[in-house]
Design a protein around this motif. Structure first.
Motif, PDB file in Angstrom:
ATOM      1  N   GLU A  54       4.937   7.197  -7.098  1.00  0.00           N
ATOM      2  CA  GLU A  54       5.542   8.389  -6.527  1.00  0.00           C
ATOM      3  C   GLU A  54       6.192   8.001  -5.205  1.00  0.00           C
ATOM      4  O   GLU A  54       5.734   7.089  -4.515  1.00  0.00           O
ATOM      5  CB  GLU A  54       4.507   9.488  -6.306  1.00  0.00           C
ATOM      6  CG  GLU A  54       3.388   9.127  -5.356  1.00  0.00           C
ATOM      7  CD  GLU A  54       2.296  10.183  -5.318  1.00  0.00           C
ATOM      8  OE1 GLU A  54       1.960  10.635  -4.220  1.00  0.00           O
ATOM      9  OE2 GLU A  54       1.798  10.557  -6.394  1.00  0.00           O
ATOM     10  N   PRO A  55       7.303   8.653  -4.837  1.00  0.00           N
ATOM     11  CA  PRO A  55       8.040   8.245  -3.637  1.00  0.00           C
ATOM     12  C   PRO A  55       7.392   8.734  -2.350  1.00  0.00           C
ATOM     13  O   PRO A  55       6.709   9.752  -2.330  1.00  0.00           O
ATOM     14  CB  PRO A  55       9.407   8.908  -3.845  1.00  0.00           C
ATOM     15  CG  PRO A  55       9.085  10.140  -4.649  1.00  0.00           C
ATOM     16  CD  PRO A  55       7.971   9.734  -5.573  1.00  0.00           C
ATOM     17  N   VAL A  60       5.950   9.397   6.229  1.00  0.00           N
ATOM     18  CA  VAL A  60       4.617   8.965   5.791  1.00  0.00           C
ATOM     19  C   VAL A  60       4.311   7.577   6.344  1.00  0.00           C
ATOM     20  O   VAL A  60       3.218   7.320   6.849  1.00  0.00           O
ATOM     21  CB  VAL A  60       4.532   8.962   4.249  1.00  0.00           C
ATOM     22  CG1 VAL A  60       3.189   8.393   3.785  1.00  0.00           C
ATOM     23  CG2 VAL A  60       4.732  10.362   3.698  1.00  0.00           C
ATOM     24  N   TYR A  61       5.303   6.686   6.268  1.00  0.00           N
ATOM     25  CA  TYR A  61       5.117   5.334   6.810  1.00  0.00           C
ATOM     26  C   TYR A  61       4.913   5.390   8.322  1.00  0.00           C
ATOM     27  O   TYR A  61       4.059   4.691   8.868  1.00  0.00           O
ATOM     28  CB  TYR A  61       6.327   4.462   6.471  1.00  0.00           C
ATOM     29  CG  TYR A  61       6.462   4.161   5.001  1.00  0.00           C
ATOM     30  CD1 TYR A  61       5.861   3.031   4.449  1.00  0.00           C
ATOM     31  CD2 TYR A  61       7.188   5.003   4.153  1.00  0.00           C
ATOM     32  CE1 TYR A  61       5.979   2.757   3.088  1.00  0.00           C
ATOM     33  CE2 TYR A  61       7.307   4.724   2.795  1.00  0.00           C
ATOM     34  CZ  TYR A  61       6.704   3.606   2.275  1.00  0.00           C
ATOM     35  OH  TYR A  61       6.810   3.325   0.942  1.00  0.00           O
ATOM     36  N   ARG A  62       5.719   6.194   8.984  1.00  0.00           N
ATOM     37  CA  ARG A  62       5.573   6.299  10.440  1.00  0.00           C
ATOM     38  C   ARG A  62       4.208   6.848  10.821  1.00  0.00           C
ATOM     39  O   ARG A  62       3.602   6.411  11.798  1.00  0.00           O
ATOM     40  CB  ARG A  62       6.675   7.203  11.005  1.00  0.00           C
ATOM     41  CG  ARG A  62       8.057   6.568  10.992  1.00  0.00           C
ATOM     42  CD  ARG A  62       9.120   7.558  11.409  1.00  0.00           C
ATOM     43  NE  ARG A  62      10.440   6.939  11.443  1.00  0.00           N
ATOM     44  CZ  ARG A  62      11.565   7.621  11.483  1.00  0.00           C
ATOM     45  NH1 ARG A  62      11.550   8.955  11.481  1.00  0.00           N
ATOM     46  NH2 ARG A  62      12.730   6.991  11.526  1.00  0.00           N
ATOM     47  N   TYR A  63       3.719   7.800  10.060  1.00  0.00           N
ATOM     48  CA  TYR A  63       2.414   8.395  10.349  1.00  0.00           C
ATOM     49  C   TYR A  63       1.322   7.331  10.385  1.00  0.00           C
ATOM     50  O   TYR A  63       0.523   7.257  11.330  1.00  0.00           O
ATOM     51  CB  TYR A  63       2.087   9.453   9.299  1.00  0.00           C
ATOM     52  CG  TYR A  63       0.647   9.929   9.323  1.00  0.00           C
ATOM     53  CD1 TYR A  63       0.200  10.802  10.311  1.00  0.00           C
ATOM     54  CD2 TYR A  63      -0.266   9.497   8.362  1.00  0.00           C
ATOM     55  CE1 TYR A  63      -1.122  11.234  10.338  1.00  0.00           C
ATOM     56  CE2 TYR A  63      -1.581   9.927   8.377  1.00  0.00           C
ATOM     57  CZ  TYR A  63      -2.002  10.793   9.375  1.00  0.00           C
ATOM     58  OH  TYR A  63      -3.310  11.207   9.407  1.00  0.00           O
ATOM     59  N   TYR A 194      -1.406  11.767  -9.514  1.00  0.00           N
ATOM     60  CA  TYR A 194      -0.086  11.285  -9.122  1.00  0.00           C
ATOM     61  C   TYR A 194       1.018  12.140  -9.717  1.00  0.00           C
ATOM     62  O   TYR A 194       0.802  12.883 -10.685  1.00  0.00           O
ATOM     63  CB  TYR A 194       0.095   9.822  -9.554  1.00  0.00           C
ATOM     64  CG  TYR A 194      -0.871   8.880  -8.885  1.00  0.00           C
ATOM     65  CD1 TYR A 194      -0.769   8.587  -7.533  1.00  0.00           C
ATOM     66  CD2 TYR A 194      -1.899   8.280  -9.612  1.00  0.00           C
ATOM     67  CE1 TYR A 194      -1.660   7.721  -6.920  1.00  0.00           C
ATOM     68  CE2 TYR A 194      -2.792   7.415  -9.007  1.00  0.00           C
ATOM     69  CZ  TYR A 194      -2.667   7.140  -7.648  1.00  0.00           C
ATOM     70  OH  TYR A 194      -3.549   6.287  -7.038  1.00  0.00           O
ATOM     71  N   MET A 195       2.211  12.003  -9.165  1.00  0.00           N
ATOM     72  CA  MET A 195       3.348  12.786  -9.632  1.00  0.00           C
ATOM     73  C   MET A 195       3.735  12.446 -11.067  1.00  0.00           C
ATOM     74  O   MET A 195       4.373  13.250 -11.750  1.00  0.00           O
ATOM     75  CB  MET A 195       4.550  12.574  -8.705  1.00  0.00           C
ATOM     76  CG  MET A 195       4.357  13.187  -7.325  1.00  0.00           C
ATOM     77  SD  MET A 195       5.796  12.938  -6.254  1.00  0.00           S
ATOM     78  CE  MET A 195       7.036  13.916  -7.100  1.00  0.00           C
ATOM     79  N   ALA A 236      -2.356  -5.597 -10.114  1.00  0.00           N
ATOM     80  CA  ALA A 236      -3.257  -4.556  -9.629  1.00  0.00           C
ATOM     81  C   ALA A 236      -2.515  -3.576  -8.748  1.00  0.00           C
ATOM     82  O   ALA A 236      -1.597  -3.931  -8.052  1.00  0.00           O
ATOM     83  CB  ALA A 236      -4.403  -5.201  -8.837  1.00  0.00           C
ATOM     84  N   SER A 237      -2.929  -2.317  -8.814  1.00  0.00           N
ATOM     85  CA  SER A 237      -2.356  -1.320  -7.914  1.00  0.00           C
ATOM     86  C   SER A 237      -3.461  -0.773  -7.049  1.00  0.00           C
ATOM     87  O   SER A 237      -4.618  -0.767  -7.430  1.00  0.00           O
ATOM     88  CB  SER A 237      -1.706  -0.179  -8.696  1.00  0.00           C
ATOM     89  OG  SER A 237      -2.686   0.579  -9.360  1.00  0.00           O
ATOM     90  N   SER A 238      -3.101  -0.283  -5.871  1.00  0.00           N
ATOM     91  CA  SER A 238      -4.118   0.288  -5.022  1.00  0.00           C
ATOM     92  C   SER A 238      -3.492   1.201  -4.013  1.00  0.00           C
ATOM     93  O   SER A 238      -2.312   1.176  -3.754  1.00  0.00           O
ATOM     94  CB  SER A 238      -4.901  -0.798  -4.283  1.00  0.00           C
ATOM     95  OG  SER A 238      -4.296  -1.098  -3.076  1.00  0.00           O
ATOM     96  N   GLY A 239      -4.376   2.027  -3.423  1.00  0.00           N
ATOM     97  CA  GLY A 239      -3.913   2.910  -2.387  1.00  0.00           C
ATOM     98  C   GLY A 239      -3.176   4.100  -2.958  1.00  0.00           C
ATOM     99  O   GLY A 239      -2.953   4.220  -4.143  1.00  0.00           O
ATOM    100  N   ALA A 240      -2.805   5.022  -2.101  1.00  0.00           N
ATOM    101  CA  ALA A 240      -2.078   6.192  -2.542  1.00  0.00           C
ATOM    102  C   ALA A 240      -0.763   5.775  -3.167  1.00  0.00           C
ATOM    103  O   ALA A 240      -0.065   4.920  -2.658  1.00  0.00           O
ATOM    104  CB  ALA A 240      -1.832   7.122  -1.352  1.00  0.00           C
TER     105      ALA A 240
END
Length: 245
Positions: A54-55, A60-63, A194-195, A236-240
């Protein structure tokens, strides 16, 4: 090629005394750190967004990165690389000037990144959260993701984290194996998280004794004991967002 690991280092925002006193370059000196920070953020965003389910918007990155820069770790290839915009060869990190060596920009070969936060959460004094983790496709399978996660975990524990959490898609077995080998326990299944309508597991790494007891009970109830096999790095995937590492 040799890989180095280091924390993200936000550019200094203060203006040198001589410049602040009225030098005509004062405006440029103030803008330079912000421009460098944006370039760094762009490089991180480009790497992470390659495999997002999902985009994410730039905010979000700045946060995460601007509030917890010390919990953002980078993996950089220090070898020579060729710029995609030309046939010229970029200098290695060792060849750069000392002023440039401490700042990560798009000129560096960023091949891996982990982005985290640390804050209070529902009665937990400090909960660490692995928000984003990604490794460039051609660099997977070398243990880069594992190294980045261990650096982040050690830093969060040193800062007082009582537990560390993340989410990953339920069908991403390689990611789940990677984290379970590191002590994470599946604590919750979230439907259509997820979206793309995929379910997610919330994985928790208990740090304090109380958290360990609580989540061990959950693991027994859910029958989610760790599985063996594979190094969990290739896909592997991880995180939001389900990043791939």
């Amino acid at each position: 090629m040799p890989i180095i690991y280091r924390k993200y280092e936000p550019p200094q925002t203060s203006v040198p005394p001589a410049t602040a006193a009225g030098d005509e370059n004062a405006a440029a000196s103030r803008d330079a750190p912000r421009e460098t920070a944006e370039r760094d953020l762009t490089a991180i965003r480009q790497l992470i967004s390659q495999d997002l389910s999902e985009p994410y918007g730039i905010y979000v990155y700045r946060y995460f990165i601007y509030q917890w820069p010390h919990l953002c770790f980078l993996a950089l290839d220090t070898g020579v690389r060729t710029s995609p915009a030309s046939s010229s060869t970029e200098p290695t990190t060792a060849e750069k000037s000392p002023a440039d060596a401490g700042t990560q920009t798009q000129e560096d070969n960023l091949v891996g990144v982990v982005v985290c936060k640390l804050a209070s959460h529902r009665g937990v004094k400090l909960r660490g959260y692995i928000a984003m983790l990604a490794v460039a496709t051609t660099y997977r399978g070398r243990g880069i993701a594992t190294k980045l996660v261990r650096l982040a975990i050690d830093c969060m524990i040193e800062d007082g984290a009582e537990e560390i959490v993340l989410e990953t898609e339920v069908d991403n077995e390689s990611a789940i194996r990677l984290y379970e080998r590191m002590g994470f326990i599946r604590s919750k299944r979230m439907h259509r998280y997820y979206m793309n309508a995929s379910d997610a597991f919330r994985l928790v790494l208990p740090v304090k004794v109380e958290s360990t007891i609580r989540y061990c009970v959950l693991a027994n109830e859910l029958d989610t004991s760790p599985h063996n096999g594979g190094d969990g790095e290739a896909g592997a995937s991880s995180g939001a967002g389900g990043m791939y590492i």
